[in-house]
Design an enzyme around this catalytic site. Structure first.
Site, PDB file in Angstrom:
ATOM      1  N   SER A 157      36.017  27.801  43.873  1.00 38.22           N
ATOM      2  CA  SER A 157      37.171  27.108  43.265  1.00 38.22           C
ATOM      3  C   SER A 157      37.097  25.848  44.234  1.00 38.22           C
ATOM      4  CB  SER A 157      38.556  28.094  43.440  1.00 38.22           C
ATOM      5  OG  SER A 157      39.828  27.103  43.712  1.00 38.22           O
ATOM      6  N   TYR A 170      44.304  32.711  48.357  1.00 35.66           N
ATOM      7  CA  TYR A 170      43.375  32.338  47.588  1.00 35.66           C
ATOM      8  C   TYR A 170      42.485  31.268  48.029  1.00 35.66           C
ATOM      9  CZ  TYR A 170      41.454  30.867  43.090  1.00 35.66           C
ATOM     10  OH  TYR A 170      40.796  30.523  41.936  1.00 35.66           O
TER      11      TYR A 170
HETATM   12  N1  LIG Z   1      41.288  29.152  35.813  1.00 34.74           N
HETATM   13  C1  LIG Z   1      41.165  28.184  36.766  1.00 34.74           C
HETATM   14  O1  LIG Z   1      41.394  26.989  36.746  1.00 34.74           O
HETATM   15  C2  LIG Z   1      40.180  28.373  37.798  1.00 34.74           C
HETATM   16  C3  LIG Z   1      39.885  27.307  38.706  1.00 34.74           C
HETATM   17  C4  LIG Z   1      38.746  27.710  39.831  1.00 34.74           C
HETATM   18  C5  LIG Z   1      38.454  29.096  39.890  1.00 34.74           C
HETATM   19  N2  LIG Z   1      38.688  30.124  38.970  1.00 34.74           N
HETATM   20  C6  LIG Z   1      38.133  31.205  39.245  1.00 34.74           C
HETATM   21  O2  LIG Z   1      37.285  31.599  38.041  1.00 34.74           O
HETATM   22  C7  LIG Z   1      37.330  33.072  37.760  1.00 34.74           C
HETATM   23  C8  LIG Z   1      37.886  33.515  36.622  1.00 34.74           C
HETATM   24  O3  LIG Z   1      39.064  32.842  36.521  1.00 34.74           O
HETATM   25  P1  LIG Z   1      40.057  33.117  35.229  1.00 34.74           P
HETATM   26  O4  LIG Z   1      41.112  31.738  35.142  1.00 34.74           O
HETATM   27  O5  LIG Z   1      39.041  33.339  33.957  1.00 34.74           O
HETATM   28  O6  LIG Z   1      40.960  34.408  35.463  1.00 34.74           O
HETATM   29  P2  LIG Z   1      41.777  35.411  34.659  1.00 34.74           P
HETATM   30  O7  LIG Z   1      41.920  34.794  33.375  1.00 34.74           O
HETATM   31  O8  LIG Z   1      42.938  35.737  35.342  1.00 34.74           O
HETATM   32  O9  LIG Z   1      40.718  36.664  34.751  1.00 34.74           O
HETATM   33  C9  LIG Z   1      40.678  37.238  35.752  1.00 34.74           C
HETATM   34  C10 LIG Z   1      39.802  38.311  35.386  1.00 34.74           C
HETATM   35  O10 LIG Z   1      39.552  39.359  36.604  1.00 34.74           O
HETATM   36  C11 LIG Z   1      39.825  40.746  36.282  1.00 34.74           C
HETATM   37  N3  LIG Z   1      40.139  41.473  37.383  1.00 34.74           N
HETATM   38  C12 LIG Z   1      41.228  41.319  38.119  1.00 34.74           C
HETATM   39  N4  LIG Z   1      41.145  42.252  39.136  1.00 34.74           N
HETATM   40  C13 LIG Z   1      40.252  43.304  38.708  1.00 34.74           C
HETATM   41  C14 LIG Z   1      39.911  44.384  39.640  1.00 34.74           C
HETATM   42  N5  LIG Z   1      40.232  44.715  40.504  1.00 34.74           N
HETATM   43  N6  LIG Z   1      38.642  44.699  39.140  1.00 34.74           N
HETATM   44  C15 LIG Z   1      37.981  44.307  37.899  1.00 34.74           C
HETATM   45  N7  LIG Z   1      38.388  43.241  37.320  1.00 34.74           N
HETATM   46  C16 LIG Z   1      39.483  42.543  37.817  1.00 34.74           C
HETATM   47  C17 LIG Z   1      41.025  40.487  35.193  1.00 34.74           C
HETATM   48  O11 LIG Z   1      40.947  41.979  34.548  1.00 34.74           O
HETATM   49  P3  LIG Z   1      42.182  42.580  34.190  1.00 34.74           P
HETATM   50  O12 LIG Z   1      42.252  42.204  32.700  1.00 34.74           O
HETATM   51  O13 LIG Z   1      41.750  44.098  34.305  1.00 34.74           O
HETATM   52  O14 LIG Z   1      43.443  42.219  35.276  1.00 34.74           O
HETATM   53  C18 LIG Z   1      40.277  39.582  34.351  1.00 34.74           C
HETATM   54  O15 LIG Z   1      39.253  39.722  33.676  1.00 34.74           O
HETATM   55  C19 LIG Z   1      38.090  33.629  39.070  1.00 34.74           C
HETATM   56  O16 LIG Z   1      37.411  34.063  40.021  1.00 34.74           O
HETATM   57  C20 LIG Z   1      39.154  32.338  39.488  1.00 34.74           C
HETATM   58  O17 LIG Z   1      39.796  32.720  40.705  1.00 34.74           O
HETATM   59  C21 LIG Z   1      39.544  29.733  38.193  1.00 34.74           C
END
Ligand SMILES: NC(=O)c1ccc[n+]([C@@H]2O[C@H](COP(=O)([O-])OP(=O)(O)OC[C@H]3O[C@@H](n4cnc5c(N)ncnc54)[C@H](OP(=O)(O)O)[C@@H]3O)[C@@H](O)[C@H]2O)c1
Length: 277
Positions: A157, A170
């Site tokens: 991130s 985070y």
């Molecule tokens: N969105 C952004 O702007 C952004 C920016 C920088 C980095 N990121 C990073 O990119 C990655 C994906 O982000 P996203 O925005 O797609 O997030 P998201 O939509 O919130 O999805 C998070 C995923 O993680 C899973 N998860 C959470 N806890 C878990 C556990 N204990 N075991 C297995 N799976 C688990 C969730 O599944 P459940 O449905 O089971 O909860 C979901 O599939 C993350 O690492 C995030 O930090 C995102």
């Protein structure tokens, strides 16, 4: 190398990619893109129903997809998932660690001071992002070590390099993910095989469920002051879309990046390059 050979680099036919967080906003779109490129994709999820829904929506696309139950913080469940992936697809070529995220309870605000953030909320965010990357890398990395090749790609991130205001655990956890990415890249290349690579992609700001509460007003849907500030600090003046990640992800998972390991690639519309002036 001609254009046919170059295009072949991005043909994932016969290769298996395991995606944690494959039901998330970014993970699910990347899963679809990879299946479209011919990959067999194992979507690891705590709840199978949303993963199965995503697979149904993919339709017939080239490769196959399978929903596999796992919690990234539970080594036994990851081990069972690895056995299921082996049964279904026979091998693991790539691991994409996309499980992660932040929580309001671990984020300071006017009525929640840093001093009062609950240890369990901080620990949960730290564990999900860091341990949730390390534990799958142990289980699936071992399978790669057994066959002397593979790719691990972590989702970092913008918060890693320069911590974001309010977002304590985070930011610290993602900084640790970058550090771990470099550490593991060196470790596996030296101890197991130079054909095992470990990299990360650092997305800029994508409007997803982990940050919607910070960037938009729940009742009006308008940008918050923080959301506006992010747009002002992003030279391309917009939030990212999941498909903005595809190029970097496919490159780092494919043989096109065969000599690249231990790097963190920003995909951020210029956010990390901009001083704000
Ligand atoms: N969105 C952004 O702007 C952004 C920016 C920088 C980095 N990121 C990073 O990119 C990655 C994906 O982000 P996203 O925005 O797609 O997030 P998201 O939509 O919130 O999805 C998070 C995923 O993680 C899973 N998860 C959470 N806890 C878990 C556990 N204990 N075991 C297995 N799976 C688990 C969730 O599944 P459940 O449905 O089971 O909860 C979901 O599939 C993350 O690492 C995030 O930090 C995102």
């Amino acid at each position: 190398m001609d254009s046919t050979e170059l295009n072949c680099l991005y043909d994932f036919s016969g290769r298996t990619v395991v995606i944690t967080g494959g039901t998330g906003v970014l993970g699910s779109e990347i899963a679809c893109a990879l299946v479209g490129c011919g990959a067999n994709v194992a979507i690891l999820a705590r709840r199978l129903a949303p993963a199965e829904e995503i697979i149904k929506m993919m339709g017939a696309r080239g490769g196959q997809a399978a929903a596999v139950s796992a919690d990234v913080l539970d080594p036994d469940s990851l081990q069972k998932a690895a056995e299921k992936v082996r049964e279904k697809f026979g091998r693991v070529d790539c691991l994409l660690n996309a499980a992660g995220g932040n929580r309001p309870e671990a984020t300071t605000r006017a009525d929640l001071r840093f001093f009062d953030l609950a240890p369990e909320a901080l620990r949960q965010v730290f564990d999900l992002n860091l341990m949730g990357t390390i534990l799958p890398s142990q289980v699936f990395g071992k399978m790669m070590a057994e066959k002397d090749e593979g790719v691990i790609l972590n989702l970092s991130s913008m918060a890693a390099d320069r911590p974001l205001t309010r977002v304590a655990a985070y930011s610290a956890a993602k900084a640790a993910v970058d550090n771990f990415t470099r550490w593991l890249a060196v470790h596996v290349a030296q101890e197991y095989s130079p054909r095992i690579r470990v990299n990360a992609v650092a997305p800029g700001f994508f409007l997803t469920r982990q940050n919607r509460f910070l960037l938009t007003d729940e009742s009006t849907g308008n940008l918050t002051a923080r959301g506006e500030s992010i747009i002002k600090h992003t030279p391309m003046a917009r939030f990212g879309q999941p498909e903005d990640l595809f190029g970097a992800v496919l490159w780092l998972l494919s043989p096109a990046s065969a000599f690249v390991t231990g790097v963190v690639v920003p995909v951020d519309g210029g956010f990390s390059a901009f001083s704000g002036v």
